[in-house]
Write an enzyme that holds these catalytic residues in place. Structure first.
Site, PDB file in Angstrom:
ATOM      1  N   ASP A  35       0.841  -1.192   0.000  1.00 31.57           N
ATOM      2  CA  ASP A  35       0.000   0.000   0.000  1.00 31.57           C
ATOM      3  C   ASP A  35       0.883   1.252   0.000  1.00 31.57           C
ATOM      4  O   ASP A  35       1.897   1.307   0.710  1.00 31.57           O
ATOM      5  CB  ASP A  35      -0.908  -0.007   1.240  1.00 31.57           C
ATOM      6  N   THR A  88     -15.742  -2.716  -9.524  1.00 31.98           N
ATOM      7  CA  THR A  88     -16.992  -2.113  -9.083  1.00 31.98           C
ATOM      8  C   THR A  88     -18.117  -2.382 -10.080  1.00 31.98           C
ATOM      9  O   THR A  88     -17.856  -2.577 -11.274  1.00 31.98           O
ATOM     10  CB  THR A  88     -16.784  -0.587  -8.939  1.00 31.98           C
ATOM     11  N   ASP A  89     -19.357  -2.306  -9.586  1.00 33.18           N
ATOM     12  CA  ASP A  89     -20.512  -2.423 -10.498  1.00 33.18           C
ATOM     13  C   ASP A  89     -20.690  -1.141 -11.332  1.00 33.18           C
ATOM     14  O   ASP A  89     -21.459  -1.130 -12.303  1.00 33.18           O
ATOM     15  CB  ASP A  89     -21.801  -2.729  -9.720  1.00 33.18           C
ATOM     16  N   GLU A  90     -19.958  -0.076 -10.963  1.00 33.89           N
ATOM     17  CA  GLU A  90     -20.125   1.200 -11.690  1.00 33.89           C
ATOM     18  C   GLU A  90     -19.620   1.107 -13.129  1.00 33.89           C
ATOM     19  O   GLU A  90     -19.935   1.961 -13.953  1.00 33.89           O
ATOM     20  CB  GLU A  90     -19.449   2.342 -10.918  1.00 33.89           C
ATOM     21  N   TYR A 130     -13.891   7.940 -12.544  1.00 33.63           N
ATOM     22  CA  TYR A 130     -13.576   6.788 -11.689  1.00 33.63           C
ATOM     23  C   TYR A 130     -13.994   5.482 -12.357  1.00 33.63           C
ATOM     24  O   TYR A 130     -13.189   4.564 -12.527  1.00 33.63           O
ATOM     25  CB  TYR A 130     -14.271   6.928 -10.320  1.00 33.63           C
ATOM     26  N   ILE A 165       2.003   1.053  -6.410  1.00 36.72           N
ATOM     27  CA  ILE A 165       1.889   0.062  -7.501  1.00 36.72           C
ATOM     28  C   ILE A 165       2.293   0.644  -8.854  1.00 36.72           C
ATOM     29  O   ILE A 165       2.408  -0.093  -9.826  1.00 36.72           O
ATOM     30  CB  ILE A 165       0.477  -0.569  -7.591  1.00 36.72           C
ATOM     31  N   LYS A 188     -11.791   2.264 -13.803  1.00 37.38           N
ATOM     32  CA  LYS A 188     -11.940   0.884 -13.327  1.00 37.38           C
ATOM     33  C   LYS A 188     -12.316  -0.042 -14.489  1.00 37.38           C
ATOM     34  O   LYS A 188     -11.829  -1.172 -14.570  1.00 37.38           O
ATOM     35  CB  LYS A 188     -13.011   0.805 -12.223  1.00 37.38           C
TER      36      LYS A 188
END
Ligand code: NAD
Ligand code: TYD
Length: 380
Positions: free
Chosen positions: A32, A147-149, A173, A59, A177
Site C-alpha cells: 500500500d 466495481t458495479d459502476e 472513476y 503500484i 476501473k
C-alpha cells in the site's frame, strides 16, 4: 499460502486483511502507498501479527513491485489498491488514470513476469519448485477487485446488472476501473495469466473514509453540520456490508473459476434519502440531540431530529441514477450470500463511528473538504 493484497490499508482491503489473519492460516503481504485513503490505524488489531507483512510500495513503481514479488513469492494477488471516490475523480482524474489504469497494468506485468518463472503443475516441476514455496503456474491467481459502476446506471424498471451487462461507465472513476478490468481480461486471453474479476456494489461499514455517503452523513450529523444530499436524494445504490464483501472475495479466490467474473451485491437497494433518514433515526436513538450540551443550551437551534440537518444541494455531474446487482452466479456457483441486513449493518456502522472518535479525527485532516464545500452549494 502467501497472499499479496494491494490496498490493504484502505477500507475494504483492511477488512480483507483482518479476516485473513483472524480466520485463516494465510500470510498477507500488504502492499500500500498510504495515500489519504490508506491508514495503518485501520489495521491496529493485526499490524504486528507475524502473518501480516506491510510493504510501503506504490503500484505505479515497477521496480519496487518486482522486488516485492521476488522477496515474498506470493501464491496469489488480490488487487484492491485504487483511487476510489467518484467526486474526487470529477475534481481531478489524473491520479485515477495513474493508479487505476497504469498501476493495474504494471501489477499485471510484474505478476506475469513472476508467473512465467513459476514451475508448471507436473510432479517433477513441483518437486523442483521448492523455492516457489509450492506455488505453481496453475495454482497462482490474480484476483482483480472492481466495481458495479463499470456497467453504467439503471432506470428504476431495469433488471439488475449481471456479468453479461455491457460496460458503459459514466464517471472518470468508473471509466478508469472499466479500463483496468479490460486489461486484466486481456492478460488472461493473451498470456494465459490465471485471473478472476469481481464487480461489487457500494460497500459500507467500519473504517470507511468519511468522504463516502454513509460515514460523511454520520460525522456531519454528530457535528450538527448540514447533511448534503445531492439533487433530490432519489438515486439508488445497492448496499453491501464490508465484512460480507471481504468474505465473498475469499470465497472467490478459493473457489472461483479462472477467467470468470463474479458480481457481488448486497440485495439492499435504497434511495440516498432513505439511507440518510435511517442514519438520522439511529442517531436520534443512540445520541439524541437533546443530550448534546450545545443543543441543551440553545434548544431552538435544531428540531428534535438530526433530519432537520438534511440539505438538498447541487446534483453531481453525470450522476448515475441506480445501481443493482444480480447475485445469482456467486450464490449458485459458490454458495455465497450476504449475511448482514441493511438494518443490522447500518446500526453496527453508526455505533462504530460513535465509539471510534480517535480514528475519525486522524483521518479527517486535509483540504479536500474545501473543494466539496464550493462544488456542492446549498439549494443547487
Ligand atoms: P479506499 O480508497 O478506501 O482504499 C484504497 C487503498 O489503496 C488505500 O489504502 C490507498 O492508500 C491505496 N492506494 C491508492 N493508490 C495506490 C497506489 N498507487 N499504490 C499502492 N496503494 C495505493 O478504497 P476501497 O473503498 O477500500 O476500495 C478498494 C477497491 O474496491 C477499489 O479497487 C475499489 O475500486 C473497489 N470497490 C470499492 C467499492 C466501495 O464501495 N468502496 C465498491 C466496489 C468496488
Ligand atoms: P458515494 O458514497 O460517493 O458512492 P458512489 O458515488 O460510488 O455510489 O455516493 C453514494 C451516493 O450518495 C451517490 O448517489 C452520491 C450520493 N451522495 C450525496 O448525496 N451526498 C454526499 O455528500 C455524498 C458523498 C454522496
Amino acid at each position: 499460502m502467501k497472499i499479496l493484497v494491494t490496498g490493504g490499508a484502505g477500507f475494504i482491503g483492511s477488512a480483507v486483511v483482518r479476516q485473513f489473519i483472524a480466520e485463516t492460516e494465510h500470510t498477507v503481504i500488504n502492499v500500500d502507498a498510504l495515500t489519504y485513503a490508506g491508514n495503518l490505524e485501520s489495521l491496529s488489531d493485526v499490524r504486528d501479527h507475524p502473518r501480516h507483512i506491510f510493504e510501503h510500495v506504490d503500484i505505479t513503481n515497477h521496480d519496487s513491485l518486482t522486488s516485492v514479488f521476488q522477496k515474498h513469492q506470493p501464491g496469489a494477488v488480490m488487487h484492491l489498491a485504487a483511487e476510489s471516490h467518484v467526486d474526487r475523480s470529477i475534481d481531478g482524474s489524473a491520479e485515477f488514470i495513474n493508479t487505476n489504469i497504469v498501476g493495474t497494468y504494471l501489477l499485471l506485468e510484474c505478476s506475469r513476469e513472476y508467473w512465467n518463472r513459476l514451475p508448471a503443475n507436473d510432479r517433477q516441476s513441483v518437486a523442483k519448485g521448492e523455492k516457489s514455496g509450492g506455488v505453481t503456474k496453475e495454482s497462482f491467481r490474480f484476483h482483480h477487485i472492481s466495481t458495479d459502476e463499470v456497467y453504467g446506471d439503471l432506470t428504476v424498471n431495469d433488471p439488475p446488472f449481471t456479468e453479461e451487462t455491457p460496460y458503459a461507465p459514466s464517471s472518470p472513476y468508473s471509466a478508469s476501473k472499466a479500463s483496468s478490468d479490460h486489461l486484466v481480461r486481456a492478460w488472461y486471453r493473451t498470456y494465459g495469466l490465471p485471473i478472476i474479476v469481481t464487480n461489487c456494489s457500494n460497500n459500507y461499514g467500519p473504517y470507511q473514509f468519511p468522504e463516502k455517503l454513509i460515514p460523511l452523513m454520520i460525522l456531519n450529523a454528530l457535528d450538527c453540520k448540514p447533511l448534503p444530499v445531492y439533487g433530490r436524494g432519489e438515486n439508488i445504490r445497492d448496499w453491501l456490508y464490508v465484512e460480507d464483501h471481504a468474505r465473498a472475495l475469499r470465497y472467490v479466490l478459493a473457489h472461483g473459476v479462472v477467467g470468470r467474473t463474479y458480481n457481488i451485491g448486497g440485495l439492499n437497494e435504497k434511495t440516498n434519502l432513505e439511507v440518510v433518514n435511517s442514519i438520522c433515526d439511529l442517531l436520534d436513538e443512540l445520541r439524541p440531540l437533546s443530550g448534546l450540551p450545545e443543543i441543551s443550551q440553545a434548544p431552538d437551534k435544531l428540531s428534535k431530529s438530526y433530519k432537520s440537518l438534511i440539505t438538498f444541494v447541487t446534483d453531481r455531474l453525470g450522476h448515475d441514477h441506480r445501481y443493482a446487482i444480480d447475485n445469482s452466479r456467486i450464490a449458485n456457483e459458490l454458495g455465497w450470500q450476504p449475511l448482514e441486513s441493511f438494518e443490522t449493518g447500518l446500526r453496527k456502522t453508526v455505533q462504530w463511528y460513535l465509539d471510534n472518535t480517535t480514528w475519525v479525527e486522524r483521518v479527517r485532516l486535509g483540504t479536500y473538504r474545501d473543494w466539496i464545500a464550493t462544488e456542492y452549494t446549498k439549494g443547487g
